[in-house]
Structure formats: C-alpha cells, structure tokens
Design an enzyme around this catalytic site. Sequence first.
Site, PDB file in Angstrom:
ATOM      1  N   TYR A  85       0.836  -1.203   0.000  1.00  0.00           N
ATOM      2  CA  TYR A  85       0.000   0.000   0.000  1.00  0.00           C
ATOM      3  C   TYR A  85       0.873   1.255   0.000  1.00  0.00           C
ATOM      4  O   TYR A  85       0.577   2.225  -0.697  1.00  0.00           O
ATOM      5  CB  TYR A  85      -0.941   0.024   1.220  1.00  0.00           C
ATOM      6  CG  TYR A  85      -1.881   1.213   1.156  1.00  0.00           C
ATOM      7  CD1 TYR A  85      -3.080   1.124   0.448  1.00  0.00           C
ATOM      8  CD2 TYR A  85      -1.545   2.432   1.744  1.00  0.00           C
ATOM      9  CE1 TYR A  85      -3.922   2.208   0.339  1.00  0.00           C
ATOM     10  CE2 TYR A  85      -2.386   3.523   1.639  1.00  0.00           C
ATOM     11  CZ  TYR A  85      -3.578   3.410   0.938  1.00  0.00           C
ATOM     12  OH  TYR A  85      -4.403   4.496   0.825  1.00  0.00           O
ATOM     13  N   PHE A 137      -7.593  22.321 -24.102  1.00  0.00           N
ATOM     14  CA  PHE A 137      -7.871  20.892 -24.197  1.00  0.00           C
ATOM     15  C   PHE A 137      -9.065  20.601 -23.283  1.00  0.00           C
ATOM     16  O   PHE A 137      -9.191  21.204 -22.212  1.00  0.00           O
ATOM     17  CB  PHE A 137      -6.673  20.001 -23.837  1.00  0.00           C
ATOM     18  CG  PHE A 137      -7.012  18.561 -24.073  1.00  0.00           C
ATOM     19  CD1 PHE A 137      -7.149  18.083 -25.361  1.00  0.00           C
ATOM     20  CD2 PHE A 137      -7.310  17.715 -23.016  1.00  0.00           C
ATOM     21  CE1 PHE A 137      -7.565  16.768 -25.594  1.00  0.00           C
ATOM     22  CE2 PHE A 137      -7.715  16.399 -23.245  1.00  0.00           C
ATOM     23  CZ  PHE A 137      -7.838  15.929 -24.538  1.00  0.00           C
ATOM     24  N   THR A 138      -9.900  19.665 -23.710  1.00  0.00           N
ATOM     25  CA  THR A 138     -11.203  19.439 -23.064  1.00  0.00           C
ATOM     26  C   THR A 138     -11.099  19.276 -21.540  1.00  0.00           C
ATOM     27  O   THR A 138     -11.660  20.075 -20.784  1.00  0.00           O
ATOM     28  CB  THR A 138     -11.859  18.193 -23.685  1.00  0.00           C
ATOM     29  OG1 THR A 138     -10.912  17.113 -23.631  1.00  0.00           O
ATOM     30  CG2 THR A 138     -12.249  18.443 -25.139  1.00  0.00           C
ATOM     31  N   ASP A 228       1.781  20.822 -19.961  1.00  0.00           N
ATOM     32  CA  ASP A 228       1.141  19.534 -20.246  1.00  0.00           C
ATOM     33  C   ASP A 228       2.126  18.765 -21.127  1.00  0.00           C
ATOM     34  O   ASP A 228       2.214  18.983 -22.338  1.00  0.00           O
ATOM     35  CB  ASP A 228      -0.198  19.744 -20.950  1.00  0.00           C
ATOM     36  CG  ASP A 228      -0.916  18.426 -21.204  1.00  0.00           C
ATOM     37  OD1 ASP A 228      -0.252  17.376 -21.165  1.00  0.00           O
ATOM     38  OD2 ASP A 228      -2.132  18.447 -21.459  1.00  0.00           O
ATOM     39  N   LYS A 271      -0.242   8.226 -23.206  1.00  0.00           N
ATOM     40  CA  LYS A 271       0.164   8.615 -24.561  1.00  0.00           C
ATOM     41  C   LYS A 271       1.663   8.309 -24.733  1.00  0.00           C
ATOM     42  O   LYS A 271       2.045   7.154 -24.871  1.00  0.00           O
ATOM     43  CB  LYS A 271      -0.140  10.100 -24.788  1.00  0.00           C
ATOM     44  CG  LYS A 271      -1.627  10.392 -25.052  1.00  0.00           C
ATOM     45  CD  LYS A 271      -2.454  10.425 -23.824  1.00  0.00           C
ATOM     46  CE  LYS A 271      -3.814  11.034 -24.035  1.00  0.00           C
ATOM     47  NZ  LYS A 271      -4.650  10.972 -22.823  1.00  0.00           N
ATOM     48  N   ARG A 395     -13.440  16.242 -33.177  1.00  0.00           N
ATOM     49  CA  ARG A 395     -12.707  17.289 -32.452  1.00  0.00           C
ATOM     50  C   ARG A 395     -13.130  18.628 -33.060  1.00  0.00           C
ATOM     51  O   ARG A 395     -12.401  19.286 -33.769  1.00  0.00           O
ATOM     52  CB  ARG A 395     -11.190  17.112 -32.586  1.00  0.00           C
ATOM     53  CG  ARG A 395     -10.633  15.839 -31.982  1.00  0.00           C
ATOM     54  CD  ARG A 395     -10.312  15.878 -30.490  1.00  0.00           C
ATOM     55  NE  ARG A 395     -11.418  15.805 -29.594  1.00  0.00           N
ATOM     56  CZ  ARG A 395     -11.294  15.485 -28.295  1.00  0.00           C
ATOM     57  NH1 ARG A 395     -10.133  15.178 -27.774  1.00  0.00           N
ATOM     58  NH2 ARG A 395     -12.337  15.482 -27.507  1.00  0.00           N
ATOM     59  N   PHE A 462     -18.852  15.473 -25.505  1.00  0.00           N
ATOM     60  CA  PHE A 462     -18.466  14.624 -26.632  1.00  0.00           C
ATOM     61  C   PHE A 462     -18.404  13.150 -26.251  1.00  0.00           C
ATOM     62  O   PHE A 462     -18.598  12.279 -27.087  1.00  0.00           O
ATOM     63  CB  PHE A 462     -17.115  15.072 -27.219  1.00  0.00           C
ATOM     64  CG  PHE A 462     -15.990  15.066 -26.233  1.00  0.00           C
ATOM     65  CD1 PHE A 462     -15.789  16.137 -25.389  1.00  0.00           C
ATOM     66  CD2 PHE A 462     -15.136  13.977 -26.132  1.00  0.00           C
ATOM     67  CE1 PHE A 462     -14.753  16.126 -24.456  1.00  0.00           C
ATOM     68  CE2 PHE A 462     -14.096  13.956 -25.221  1.00  0.00           C
ATOM     69  CZ  PHE A 462     -13.914  15.045 -24.368  1.00  0.00           C
TER      70      PHE A 462
HETATM   71  N1  PM9 Z   1      -6.440  12.912 -24.304  1.00  0.00           N
HETATM   72  C1  PM9 Z   1      -7.237  11.942 -26.295  1.00  0.00           C
HETATM   73  O1  PM9 Z   1      -7.871  11.053 -26.850  1.00  0.00           O
HETATM   74  C2  PM9 Z   1      -8.102  11.091 -24.047  1.00  0.00           C
HETATM   75  C3  PM9 Z   1      -9.565  11.218 -24.263  1.00  0.00           C
HETATM   76  S1  PM9 Z   1     -10.230  12.756 -24.830  1.00  0.00           S
HETATM   77  C4  PM9 Z   1     -10.351  13.665 -23.370  1.00  0.00           C
HETATM   78  O2  PM9 Z   1      -6.589  12.796 -26.921  1.00  0.00           O
HETATM   79  C5  PM9 Z   1      -3.844  16.042 -23.172  1.00  0.00           C
HETATM   80  C6  PM9 Z   1      -3.035  16.829 -24.132  1.00  0.00           C
HETATM   81  C7  PM9 Z   1      -4.603  14.979 -23.588  1.00  0.00           C
HETATM   82  C8  PM9 Z   1      -5.379  14.236 -22.636  1.00  0.00           C
HETATM   83  C9  PM9 Z   1      -6.217  13.177 -23.030  1.00  0.00           C
HETATM   84  C10 PM9 Z   1      -5.323  14.646 -21.285  1.00  0.00           C
HETATM   85  C11 PM9 Z   1      -6.103  13.935 -20.240  1.00  0.00           C
HETATM   86  C12 PM9 Z   1      -4.545  15.714 -20.927  1.00  0.00           C
HETATM   87  N2  PM9 Z   1      -3.828  16.392 -21.872  1.00  0.00           N
HETATM   88  O3  PM9 Z   1      -7.164  11.022 -20.655  1.00  0.00           O
HETATM   89  O4  PM9 Z   1      -7.131  11.816 -18.329  1.00  0.00           O
HETATM   90  O5  PM9 Z   1      -4.595  14.643 -24.873  1.00  0.00           O
HETATM   91  O6  PM9 Z   1      -5.258  10.446 -19.149  1.00  0.00           O
HETATM   92  O7  PM9 Z   1      -5.496  12.735 -19.959  1.00  0.00           O
HETATM   93  C13 PM9 Z   1      -7.248  12.014 -24.849  1.00  0.00           C
HETATM   94  P1  PM9 Z   1      -6.316  11.426 -19.495  1.00  0.00           P
END
Ligand code: PM9
Length: 470
Positions: A85, A137-138, A228, A271, A395, A462
């Site tokens: 843990y 970014f969303t 980011d 990513k 997008r 979305f």
């Molecule tokens: N990006 C993408 O498909 C995941 C789903 S859409 C919200 O591009 C950036 C630059 C991203 C991103 C996620 C996140 C969030 C932060 N910054 O999905 O929570 O492209 O791991 O990361 C998506 P998490």
Amino acid sequence: MTNQIPRTMGQQFGRRSWAEPWKIKMVEPLSMIDRAGREKALAEAGYNTFLLHSADVYIDLLTDSGTNAMSDRQWAGMMLGDEAYAGSRNFYNLEQTIQTYYGYQHIVPTHQGRGAEHLLSRSTIKPGQWVGGNMYFTTTRLHQELAGATFVDVIIDEAHDPSNLHPFKGNIDLNKVEALIQRVGAEQVAYVSLAATVNMAGGQPVSMANVQALRQLCDRYGIKIYLDATRLAENALFIQEREEGYADLTIAQIVRQFCSYTDGGWISGKKDSLVNIGGWVAVNDWTLFEELRNQVVIFEGLHTYGGMAGRDMEAMAIGIVESMQDDYMRSRIGQVRYLGELLTDWEVPIVQPVGGHAIFLDAKRFYPHLPQDRFPAQTLAAELYLDSGIRSMERGIVSAGRNAQTGDHYYPKLELTRLTIPRRVYTQAHMDVTAEAVKAVYDAREQARGLQMTYEPRYLRFFQAHFKPL
Ligand code: PM9
C-alpha cells in the site's frame, strides 16, 4: 528555424524507406462486422463513436490514449509489481525516471492525466483568476474552470488555420499573453498552461525558442508556467527536425531542456509513455508539492501510488525510457506521416503540416455544405464507421462544448475528425486500408446530411452525447 518540412522519413535520412525498430510477438485478432451490423451498432450508440462497443470496431483510431502496445520489457516489469500500500519500490523507480528524463524534482502520481489536472488546478487557481493556454484541451480547461478560472486562448493565429504550414503551429503568441496580463493584472493570472504538442490544433509542436521566450516574459511578471507534457517526447522530434541547433541533440536531451523552462508539469502516461493507464504531476516548488501531495490522498490514493497499481508504475517507468529513443520516435511519427501523405496525394483535406499523434480530417472542407451546428466532424466520424468499421473521434463543435457563462455553443474555427494512431499497434497495411476508406467517404461526401443532438450531458459532452441523422 528552417521552413522545410520533409515529407517522408526516407527523404529526410537519404534512404529509401524506414521500418519500425520492433517486431511483433503477440497478436490480437481483428474482424469486421457487416454493413447492416454497423448500421445497427451506430444507431444504438447514438451516432457517437465513443458509445460503440469495441467488438463492433475493425480498426480503432478513436484515440492514442491507453491504446499503446507494451514491449516485452514492460510486460516483464509488470511481474515486478510491488503492491505494498505504501512505499512501493515501483514508485521510487518511477520517481527517479521522471526526475532523470523530465528534470522535475517532486513527483505526485495520479491514475491518469485528468487526475493530475484536477490536483494542479485546485492547488494553483484562486476563483476569479485567469489561465492563458495554447488552445484549450477538453479535460484541462474543464478542471481549470471548475477551480474558478477563465481560460484564454493565447496560441498563435496560424494554429486556427488548418492549411497554414507554420512549422511550430503550437507556439504561444507572446503578445496575447502580454495583453492578458495588461487587461487583468499579473497577480490575477494563475499560470500559463503550455501544452506540447497541441492536441486540438492537430498535434502541432511548440518550438524551444518559444518556450524560452515565454519563460523570459513570465519571469518579468512573476507568472508560473505549467506544462502539459503528455506528448512532449513527440514534440521533441519536431524540434530536432525543424529547429536550428537541435539536430544533434537526442529526444531525451530536448525533452529535458524544454522542461527546464517551466515550473512544473503533468502527463497522461497513456500517450507518450507507452502504457495503458497512469499519470503524474511534478513541480519544483516544495510548498506546492506539499499541497499536491496532500490533495492526492483525498482524490486519487496514497502519494506513493496515486491510483496506480505498483506494476503499472513499473511499466510506465520503462515506457518513459523507451519513448525517448530516437529510432522509436522516428517510426512513430513516420507512421502518422505515411497516412497523411496518402491522403494528401488523394487531395483529401487534412490539417497541415501533419502533427504528432494523428491525422485530422478537415470536416469544414470535407462537407462545405454542412453548417457547423449540423456537426460535420461528428457526421464524418459516423460515415467513416459505416463505410469501413474504422473508429475515429470528433474534435470540433461537440468537443468545444458550451460557454459556461452564456450557455451558447463554442464555435471553434477547427472542425476536425481525428484518426488517432495508437503506438506500436497497427501496420502500414492498416494505414492503407484506412486511407482507402477515408477516400471512399470523401467521394460520397455530397450525400452527407448532418446530425442533430438529441441528448447532451452536462460536462465533456463529446463522450456521451447522442445524435440522430437529419
Ligand atoms: N487525451 C485523447 O484522446 C483522451 C480522451 S479525450 C479527453 O486525446 C492532453 C493533451 C490529452 C489528454 C487526453 C489529457 C487527459 C490531458 N492532456 O485522458 O485523463 O490529450 O489520461 O489525460 C485524450 P487522461
């Protein structure tokens, strides 16, 4: 800075072609359901590709997030998971890897990127403040807004033009940052939110000169920069190729230098870092670290796992090292470019220059007869699935959401459908099949009628919205 963008890896390196620096050891069967089955599946999914079952998808280009194929080293690392843990050895390995490759001092693990965005936004934004960023970014903007900030787009104008060939379309316009500071006062700017690459602009990179200049500007006003770094390793390849003085530096060296101009950063490990889950936020300031470390135990988990299993932290530590290898990165971006070149040769409108993680179809030019509130990019994603079983992602106006104050749709200049390439997953033949499917949908473009939204969730619509054909 050079303006010459090589079209193929072969052209760049003076040889005929390139190939991936890996071979395949395990495979997962793919199959395609028939047209009637796809029509039924799409209707049941409310014409939203996020709501399809993956079993009904043939080639899955929804996202590059968590869809990576791990290496044999990473799978071996999974067996070394220390699931204690507290104080798992995998955490200390991950911490040291992040310190080495990104250069930040204090690390807080999270379950994925938005967990990190949540903690950083809560810990740095006071209600009523402002955040400037290179295109929204969303999830990032939503967490900044939920913490009480107003987001202001400070990316260069070229980023909003899908045909503009600027080599660093992700750059920040320093005049826009300066104008924001003059308008609201430096103490009201919580921080500058810098993303590299810029996802919503088409995976477009930021130059080293730009982050250096931003650092100087922010230092004059005492403003922090948080990065980011989700696709920073990909960004580094563009710097190596296009920016004078970086051709002889490795991806790892460029990443480390880039981070040195920022006060901290966060990452979705799903990513660049070649894993299926995980994230972190890291800063140099001890007081902010203490706050983040305290917040993480409320929302994610103890500060030595932050929502990840020990084995996942180990796989991420190994993935970070693999993601910085130059050969790997050339093949990664080379595959995206290969698809882009096929579509460019066939005169299908896409965002140019091709960015790091995806091809973005320009739905406004694809369907010039569809107004934006008929959701052309969503329509294109639906049509592509119907034609071929290939899953892509909207997008455009749906992703942009609504203005929290007025309740109106945002109408982004970019109305795009993203063909996102998972890392180390598909072959060149899959790219050929994809290009041919896009071409078939393009040839039938005049028949598209658009969609109407029939259900809209409150946040990040979305993901879960429903539509019906017009
Ligand atoms: N990006 C993408 O498909 C995941 C789903 S859409 C919200 O591009 C950036 C630059 C991203 C991103 C996620 C996140 C969030 C932060 N910054 O999905 O929570 O492209 O791991 O990361 C998506 P998490």
